[in-house]
Design a protein around this motif. Structure first.
Motif, PDB file in Angstrom:
ATOM      1  N   GLU A   1     -32.292  -7.938 -27.129  1.00  0.00           N
ATOM      2  CA  GLU A   1     -33.384  -7.122 -26.611  1.00  0.00           C
ATOM      3  C   GLU A   1     -32.931  -6.105 -25.569  1.00  0.00           C
ATOM      4  N   THR A   2     -32.074  -6.502 -24.647  1.00  0.00           N
ATOM      5  CA  THR A   2     -31.669  -5.574 -23.584  1.00  0.00           C
ATOM      6  C   THR A   2     -30.925  -4.357 -24.125  1.00  0.00           C
ATOM      7  N   PRO A   3     -29.921  -4.501 -24.999  1.00  0.00           N
ATOM      8  CA  PRO A   3     -29.264  -3.305 -25.546  1.00  0.00           C
ATOM      9  C   PRO A   3     -30.217  -2.404 -26.316  1.00  0.00           C
ATOM     10  N   ALA A   4     -31.211  -3.009 -26.975  1.00  0.00           N
ATOM     11  CA  ALA A   4     -32.127  -2.218 -27.792  1.00  0.00           C
ATOM     12  C   ALA A   4     -33.193  -1.516 -26.953  1.00  0.00           C
ATOM     13  N   LEU A   5     -33.699  -2.195 -25.923  1.00  0.00           N
ATOM     14  CA  LEU A   5     -34.841  -1.679 -25.179  1.00  0.00           C
ATOM     15  C   LEU A   5     -34.467  -0.999 -23.863  1.00  0.00           C
ATOM     16  N   ASP A   6     -33.310  -1.355 -23.304  1.00  0.00           N
ATOM     17  CA  ASP A   6     -32.911  -0.780 -22.015  1.00  0.00           C
ATOM     18  C   ASP A   6     -31.391  -0.621 -21.994  1.00  0.00           C
ATOM     19  N   PRO A   7     -30.864   0.218 -22.872  1.00  0.00           N
ATOM     20  CA  PRO A   7     -29.401   0.292 -23.033  1.00  0.00           C
ATOM     21  C   PRO A   7     -28.646   0.730 -21.793  1.00  0.00           C
ATOM     22  N   ASP A   8     -29.250   1.600 -20.962  1.00  0.00           N
ATOM     23  CA  ASP A   8     -28.538   2.046 -19.764  1.00  0.00           C
ATOM     24  C   ASP A   8     -29.053   1.397 -18.488  1.00  0.00           C
ATOM     25  N   GLY A   9     -29.994   0.424 -18.624  1.00  0.00           N
ATOM     26  CA  GLY A   9     -30.469  -0.351 -17.477  1.00  0.00           C
ATOM     27  C   GLY A   9     -31.381   0.390 -16.532  1.00  0.00           C
ATOM     28  N   THR A  10     -31.942   1.523 -16.966  1.00  0.00           N
ATOM     29  CA  THR A  10     -32.788   2.316 -16.062  1.00  0.00           C
ATOM     30  C   THR A  10     -34.248   2.376 -16.505  1.00  0.00           C
ATOM     31  N   LEU A  11     -34.653   1.495 -17.391  1.00  0.00           N
ATOM     32  CA  LEU A  11     -36.046   1.517 -17.860  1.00  0.00           C
ATOM     33  C   LEU A  11     -37.020   1.311 -16.711  1.00  0.00           C
ATOM     34  N   TRP A  12     -36.594   0.582 -15.682  1.00  0.00           N
ATOM     35  CA  TRP A  12     -37.472   0.334 -14.535  1.00  0.00           C
ATOM     36  C   TRP A  12     -37.883   1.634 -13.851  1.00  0.00           C
ATOM     37  N   GLN A  13     -37.082   2.690 -13.992  1.00  0.00           N
ATOM     38  CA  GLN A  13     -37.405   3.973 -13.386  1.00  0.00           C
ATOM     39  C   GLN A  13     -38.411   4.763 -14.210  1.00  0.00           C
ATOM     40  N   SER A  14     -38.204   4.805 -15.510  1.00  0.00           N
ATOM     41  CA  SER A  14     -39.038   5.645 -16.375  1.00  0.00           C
ATOM     42  C   SER A  14     -40.281   4.945 -16.888  1.00  0.00           C
ATOM     43  N   ALA A  15     -40.216   3.635 -17.069  1.00  0.00           N
ATOM     44  CA  ALA A  15     -41.346   2.892 -17.629  1.00  0.00           C
ATOM     45  C   ALA A  15     -41.358   1.479 -17.061  1.00  0.00           C
ATOM     46  N   PRO A  16     -41.757   1.324 -15.797  1.00  0.00           N
ATOM     47  CA  PRO A  16     -41.692   0.003 -15.168  1.00  0.00           C
ATOM     48  C   PRO A  16     -42.534  -1.062 -15.869  1.00  0.00           C
ATOM     49  N   ASP A  17     -43.679  -0.693 -16.416  1.00  0.00           N
ATOM     50  CA  ASP A  17     -44.487  -1.683 -17.125  1.00  0.00           C
ATOM     51  C   ASP A  17     -43.762  -2.196 -18.358  1.00  0.00           C
ATOM     52  N   ALA A  18     -43.105  -1.290 -19.082  1.00  0.00           N
ATOM     53  CA  ALA A  18     -42.345  -1.696 -20.271  1.00  0.00           C
ATOM     54  C   ALA A  18     -41.168  -2.568 -19.886  1.00  0.00           C
ATOM     55  N   CYS A  19     -40.537  -2.250 -18.755  1.00  0.00           N
ATOM     56  CA  CYS A  19     -39.417  -3.065 -18.281  1.00  0.00           C
ATOM     57  C   CYS A  19     -39.882  -4.481 -17.965  1.00  0.00           C
ATOM     58  N   CYS A  20     -40.982  -4.601 -17.223  1.00  0.00           N
ATOM     59  CA  CYS A  20     -41.538  -5.917 -16.907  1.00  0.00           C
ATOM     60  C   CYS A  20     -41.929  -6.675 -18.164  1.00  0.00           C
ATOM     61  N   HIS A  21     -42.429  -5.931 -19.145  1.00  0.00           N
ATOM     62  CA  HIS A  21     -42.934  -6.591 -20.354  1.00  0.00           C
ATOM     63  C   HIS A  21     -41.809  -7.304 -21.102  1.00  0.00           C
ATOM     64  N   PHE A  22     -40.700  -6.610 -21.342  1.00  0.00           N
ATOM     65  CA  PHE A  22     -39.667  -7.271 -22.137  1.00  0.00           C
ATOM     66  C   PHE A  22     -38.798  -8.199 -21.317  1.00  0.00           C
ATOM     67  N   ARG A  23     -38.728  -7.977 -19.988  1.00  0.00           N
ATOM     68  CA  ARG A  23     -37.895  -8.840 -19.149  1.00  0.00           C
ATOM     69  C   ARG A  23     -38.642 -10.069 -18.635  1.00  0.00           C
ATOM     70  N   LYS A  24     -39.983 -10.008 -18.566  1.00  0.00           N
ATOM     71  CA  LYS A  24     -40.730 -11.106 -17.974  1.00  0.00           C
ATOM     72  C   LYS A  24     -41.851 -11.631 -18.874  1.00  0.00           C
ATOM     73  N   VAL A  25     -42.717 -10.727 -19.341  1.00  0.00           N
ATOM     74  CA  VAL A  25     -43.906 -11.176 -20.085  1.00  0.00           C
ATOM     75  C   VAL A  25     -43.518 -11.856 -21.395  1.00  0.00           C
ATOM     76  N   VAL A  26     -42.698 -11.199 -22.187  1.00  0.00           N
ATOM     77  CA  VAL A  26     -42.325 -11.764 -23.489  1.00  0.00           C
ATOM     78  C   VAL A  26     -41.514 -13.055 -23.335  1.00  0.00           C
ATOM     79  N   PRO A  27     -40.487 -13.099 -22.455  1.00  0.00           N
ATOM     80  CA  PRO A  27     -39.770 -14.366 -22.279  1.00  0.00           C
ATOM     81  C   PRO A  27     -40.665 -15.507 -21.802  1.00  0.00           C
ATOM     82  N   LEU A  28     -41.632 -15.202 -20.924  1.00  0.00           N
ATOM     83  CA  LEU A  28     -42.514 -16.271 -20.460  1.00  0.00           C
ATOM     84  C   LEU A  28     -43.406 -16.774 -21.583  1.00  0.00           C
ATOM     85  N   GLU A  29     -43.881 -15.878 -22.428  1.00  0.00           N
ATOM     86  CA  GLU A  29     -44.689 -16.312 -23.574  1.00  0.00           C
ATOM     87  C   GLU A  29     -43.904 -17.298 -24.434  1.00  0.00           C
TER      88      GLU A  29
END
Length: 235
Positions: A95-123
């Motif tokens: 998931e990380t290489p596909a959704l946040d390859p350069d590790g900066t998603l938190w800057q451009s889309a913080p909600d999307a970053c939280c979603h794949f790093r926290k919401v989906v894993p918790l589900e």
């Protein structure tokens, strides 16, 4: 099948360990987990769990963006409290290489970053559980200001045993039980999440003012329902 409304009616006025003990030992044995950030105030619930049943599952969201101090604090508390089922979970390997390859998603889309790093894993982590425990408190303000002790969300019961606790209650409990604080609290961090999205706060700011500072965002999304709406109090 457990009637959540009856559980809320019976236990919904309890707080702290008085609420946790019956939920863990009687109502949801083996089917309830504590979701813990191992953050600024986490030691209180973790200590209560260790006193009631140290084998209670504890889910820790390792987003890959946490402070090194948080990971060290997690390990220290696990050893100190004798917790035997702490599950560190996060995004799957692809998931990380596909959704946040350069590790900066938190800057451009913080909600999307939280979603794949926290919401989906918790589900994924909560599959098989019918109830879970959070450390949210009314004193943090915002939508949390009217937080109930028990609520329902996405077909599970959610317990907030510290909802009515104050900062003084937290500090007093930690002092009484000799619990170590998160090392970053000494330098002004009062609510601790991912490193890029957390800053220290001043004495005049709310504890969570340092989370996603400058953005119209105060929650990561794990406390929202599956349809993207805020949690509602069960009646």
């Amino acid at each position: 099948m457990i009637r959540y409304d009856l559980v809320i009616r019976r236990y919904g006025e309890l707080s702290g360990a008085a609420l946790l003990a019956p939920l863990i030992q009687e109502v949801f044995p083996g089917r309830i987990a504590l979701v813990s950030s191992f953050g600024a105030e986490s030691a209180v619930l973790l200590h209560m769990i260790s006193e009631i049943d140290r084998a209670t599952p504890v889910v820790f969201l390792d987003t890959g963006k946490l402070f090194p101090e948080t990971l060290l604090y997690r390990d220290r508390l696990i050893a100190r409290l004798g917790l035997t089922d702490v599950r560190s979970i996060g995004p799957e390997a692809h998931e990380t290489p596909a959704l946040d390859p350069d590790g900066t998603l938190w800057q451009s889309a913080p909600d999307a970053c939280c979603h794949f790093r926290k919401v989906v894993p918790l589900e994924r982590a909560l599959r098989g559980f019918t109830a879970w425990i959070t450390g949210r408190k009314r004193m943090h303000g915002g939508e949390r200001a009217v937080l109930p002790m028990l609520e329902t969300a996405d077909w599970r019961l959610k317990a907030n045993p510290l909802a009515d606790w104050s900062a003084e209650d937290i500090a007093g409990y930690m002092e009484h039980h000799g619990l170590p604080g998160h090392p970053l609290t000494a330098v002004g961090y009062r609510s601790i999440g991912c490193m890029p999205c957390t800053r220290p706060v001043t004495d005049n700011e709310d504890a969570r003012a340092g989370r996603w500072s400058g953005l119209d965002k105060s929650e990561c999304g794990i406390h929202w329902t599956a349809n993207g709406r805020p949690i509602r109090v069960a009646q």
